[in-house]
Motif scaffolding. Structure first.
Motif, PDB file in Angstrom:
ATOM      1  N   LEU A   1       1.309   1.444   5.647  1.00 49.49           N
ATOM      2  CA  LEU A   1       0.227   0.465   6.222  1.00 49.49           C
ATOM      3  C   LEU A   1       0.762  -0.952   6.685  1.00 49.49           C
ATOM      4  CD1 LEU A   1      -2.953   0.740   6.726  1.00 49.49           C
ATOM      5  CD2 LEU A   1      -3.220  -0.607   4.529  1.00 49.49           C
ATOM      6  N   ILE A   2       0.530  -1.516   7.546  1.00 48.86           N
ATOM      7  CA  ILE A   2       1.119  -2.693   7.985  1.00 48.86           C
ATOM      8  C   ILE A   2      -0.012  -3.695   7.736  1.00 48.86           C
ATOM      9  CG2 ILE A   2       1.952  -4.007   9.734  1.00 48.86           C
ATOM     10  CD1 ILE A   2       2.678  -1.456  11.327  1.00 48.86           C
ATOM     11  N   THR A   3       0.243  -4.816   7.154  1.00 48.55           N
ATOM     12  CA  THR A   3      -0.666  -5.971   6.830  1.00 48.55           C
ATOM     13  C   THR A   3       0.180  -7.077   7.773  1.00 48.55           C
ATOM     14  OG1 THR A   3      -1.194  -5.361   4.598  1.00 48.55           O
ATOM     15  CG2 THR A   3      -1.650  -7.588   5.292  1.00 48.55           C
ATOM     16  N   GLY A   4      -0.578  -7.060   8.931  1.00 46.44           N
ATOM     17  CA  GLY A   4       0.108  -8.252   9.993  1.00 46.44           C
ATOM     18  C   GLY A   4      -0.616  -9.768   9.627  1.00 46.44           C
TER      19      GLY A   4
ATOM     20  N   VAL B   1       4.278 -13.009  10.822  1.00 48.11           N
ATOM     21  CA  VAL B   1       4.793 -12.009   9.849  1.00 48.11           C
ATOM     22  C   VAL B   1       3.991 -10.819   9.587  1.00 48.11           C
ATOM     23  CG1 VAL B   1       6.082 -13.941   8.528  1.00 48.11           C
ATOM     24  CG2 VAL B   1       3.870 -13.098   7.909  1.00 48.11           C
ATOM     25  N   ALA B   2       4.555  -9.858   8.975  1.00 49.91           N
ATOM     26  CA  ALA B   2       3.873  -8.687   8.344  1.00 49.91           C
ATOM     27  C   ALA B   2       4.410  -8.142   7.348  1.00 49.91           C
ATOM     28  CB  ALA B   2       3.865  -7.494   9.612  1.00 49.91           C
ATOM     29  N   ARG B   3       3.808  -7.480   6.332  1.00 48.08           N
ATOM     30  CA  ARG B   3       4.038  -6.724   5.128  1.00 48.08           C
ATOM     31  C   ARG B   3       4.058  -5.103   5.647  1.00 48.08           C
ATOM     32  NH1 ARG B   3       3.596  -6.934  -0.955  1.00 48.08           N
ATOM     33  NH2 ARG B   3       3.458  -4.622  -1.565  1.00 48.08           N
ATOM     34  N   ILE B   4       4.778  -4.325   4.915  1.00 52.65           N
ATOM     35  CA  ILE B   4       4.768  -2.926   5.333  1.00 52.65           C
ATOM     36  C   ILE B   4       4.812  -2.004   4.127  1.00 52.65           C
ATOM     37  CG2 ILE B   4       5.145  -1.129   6.816  1.00 52.65           C
ATOM     38  CD1 ILE B   4       6.952  -3.200   8.681  1.00 52.65           C
ATOM     39  N   ASP B   5       3.820  -1.390   3.912  1.00 45.74           N
ATOM     40  CA  ASP B   5       3.981  -0.582   2.496  1.00 45.74           C
ATOM     41  C   ASP B   5       4.188   0.895   2.932  1.00 45.74           C
ATOM     42  OD1 ASP B   5       3.169  -2.139  -0.042  1.00 45.74           O
ATOM     43  OD2 ASP B   5       1.921  -2.898   1.583  1.00 45.74           O
ATOM     44  N   PHE B   6       5.057   1.473   2.299  1.00 45.71           N
ATOM     45  CA  PHE B   6       5.310   3.018   2.436  1.00 45.71           C
ATOM     46  C   PHE B   6       4.961   3.799   1.281  1.00 45.71           C
ATOM     47  CE2 PHE B   6       8.099   0.270   5.246  1.00 45.71           C
ATOM     48  CZ  PHE B   6       8.099   1.093   6.396  1.00 45.71           C
ATOM     49  N   ALA B   7       4.527   4.799   1.274  1.00 46.57           N
ATOM     50  CA  ALA B   7       4.431   5.945   0.396  1.00 46.57           C
ATOM     51  C   ALA B   7       5.832   6.686   0.440  1.00 46.57           C
ATOM     52  CB  ALA B   7       3.430   6.823   0.444  1.00 46.57           C
ATOM     53  N   PRO B   8       6.391   7.566  -0.616  1.00 43.12           N
ATOM     54  CA  PRO B   8       7.615   8.163  -0.403  1.00 43.12           C
ATOM     55  C   PRO B   8       7.094   9.152   0.933  1.00 43.12           C
ATOM     56  CG  PRO B   8       6.865   8.134  -2.783  1.00 43.12           C
ATOM     57  CD  PRO B   8       5.874   7.431  -1.945  1.00 43.12           C
ATOM     58  N   ASN B   9       8.181   9.249   1.705  1.00 43.50           N
ATOM     59  CA  ASN B   9       8.205   9.864   3.066  1.00 43.50           C
ATOM     60  C   ASN B   9       7.150   9.204   3.977  1.00 43.50           C
ATOM     61  OD1 ASN B   9       9.341  12.055   4.411  1.00 43.50           O
ATOM     62  ND2 ASN B   9       7.694  13.305   4.255  1.00 43.50           N
ATOM     63  N   GLY B  10       6.795   8.071   3.476  1.00 42.62           N
ATOM     64  CA  GLY B  10       6.013   7.549   4.741  1.00 42.62           C
ATOM     65  C   GLY B  10       6.701   7.038   5.906  1.00 42.62           C
ATOM     66  N   VAL B  11       5.936   7.057   7.174  1.00 41.97           N
ATOM     67  CA  VAL B  11       6.758   6.556   8.148  1.00 41.97           C
ATOM     68  C   VAL B  11       5.906   5.310   8.870  1.00 41.97           C
ATOM     69  CG1 VAL B  11       5.886   8.177   9.539  1.00 41.97           C
ATOM     70  CG2 VAL B  11       7.777   7.046  10.482  1.00 41.97           C
ATOM     71  N   ASN B  12       6.434   4.225   9.465  1.00 46.93           N
ATOM     72  CA  ASN B  12       5.925   3.631  10.479  1.00 46.93           C
ATOM     73  C   ASN B  12       6.707   4.048  11.828  1.00 46.93           C
ATOM     74  OD1 ASN B  12       4.820   1.447  11.672  1.00 46.93           O
ATOM     75  ND2 ASN B  12       6.288  -0.135  11.402  1.00 46.93           N
TER      76      ASN B  12
END
Length: 223
Positions: A75-78, A94-105
């Motif tokens: 998930l991107i928090t822009g 700016v943006a913050r990007i959260d990734f779960a294991p194996n998560g992809v942007n």
């Protein structure tokens, strides 16, 4: 010859000035929705500078992890001009990007800005693809906390969490509104749909596969 060189230099200077957001013509131009008694600059109306407050230049919450319970597990928090009005004409976001294991942007590009990504937590496999002129060469790297990686303007790129724990990255852009075009969403989730005959020939796939791809609910992992 000298005149030609001067004209060439001027041409490059002019073209480079349009490669990113234009320079501001005043100290601040806080974006507002209502056009009454306002000035239109860089796609937004400007608040009277004498009425600006600290909250126009303030955003809170990028330290808070966001839910990655979705199809792509990221998930991107822009934070662009639409969330922080004071960014109007400043040429940054700016943006913050959260990734779960194996998560992809998923593969995407920004039409108005290059990007610098900093891995804060976890381990990210990142990369971008150069244009056809460079035979679509793939540039890739694995990032660990503290590592930086740059994505050139307009190049398709992605990030994948290859670690066993959640990952976090922060991105900086040279535009108040860099834009986001996710390749799969744009091609197979266009509204109205792109004619399947185009996609069949372009991707050399059968109609059944194209119909399947166009029937998917393509997820926008940005808030």
């Amino acid at each position: 010859m000298k005149l030609f060189v001067i004209l060439l230099v001027c041409a490059f200077a002019i073209s480079s000035s349009f490669a990113s957001d234009p320079s501001p013509l005043q100290d601040i131009c806080v974006a507002i929705k209502e056009p009454k008694d306002a000035v239109f600059v860089n796609g937004k109306f400007c608040k009277n500078p004498n009425l600006t407050v600290a909250d126009d230049f303030f955003f809170q919450g990028l330290n808070i992890p966001q839910s990655t319970d979705n199809k792509v597990r990221s998930l991107i928090t822009g934070v662009d001009v639409n969330k922080m009005p004071g960014l109007n004409t400043l040429g940054v976001s700016v943006a913050r990007i959260d990734f779960a294991p194996n998560g992809v942007n998923p593969p995407h590009f920004h039409p108005r800005s290059s990007e610098i990504l900093m891995c804060m937590e976890g381990e990210l496999y990142v990369g971008f693809v150069l244009s056809n002129a460079f035979e679509n060469r793939f540039i890739t790297k694995v990032l660990k906390p503290g590592d930086l990686f740059a994505f050139p303007l307009g190049m398709i790129h992605f990030q994948l969490n290859i670690g066993k724990t959640p990952a976090v990255a922060f991105a900086s852009f040279g535009s108040q509104n860099p834009g986001l075009i996710t390749v799969g969403n744009a091609v197979f989730g266009a509204n109205p749909p792109i004619g399947p005959e185009v996609l069949i020939k372009a991707f050399q796939l059968d109609k059944k596969t194209i119909d399947y791809l166009q029937s998917q609910l393509w997820f926008n992992n940005r808030i």
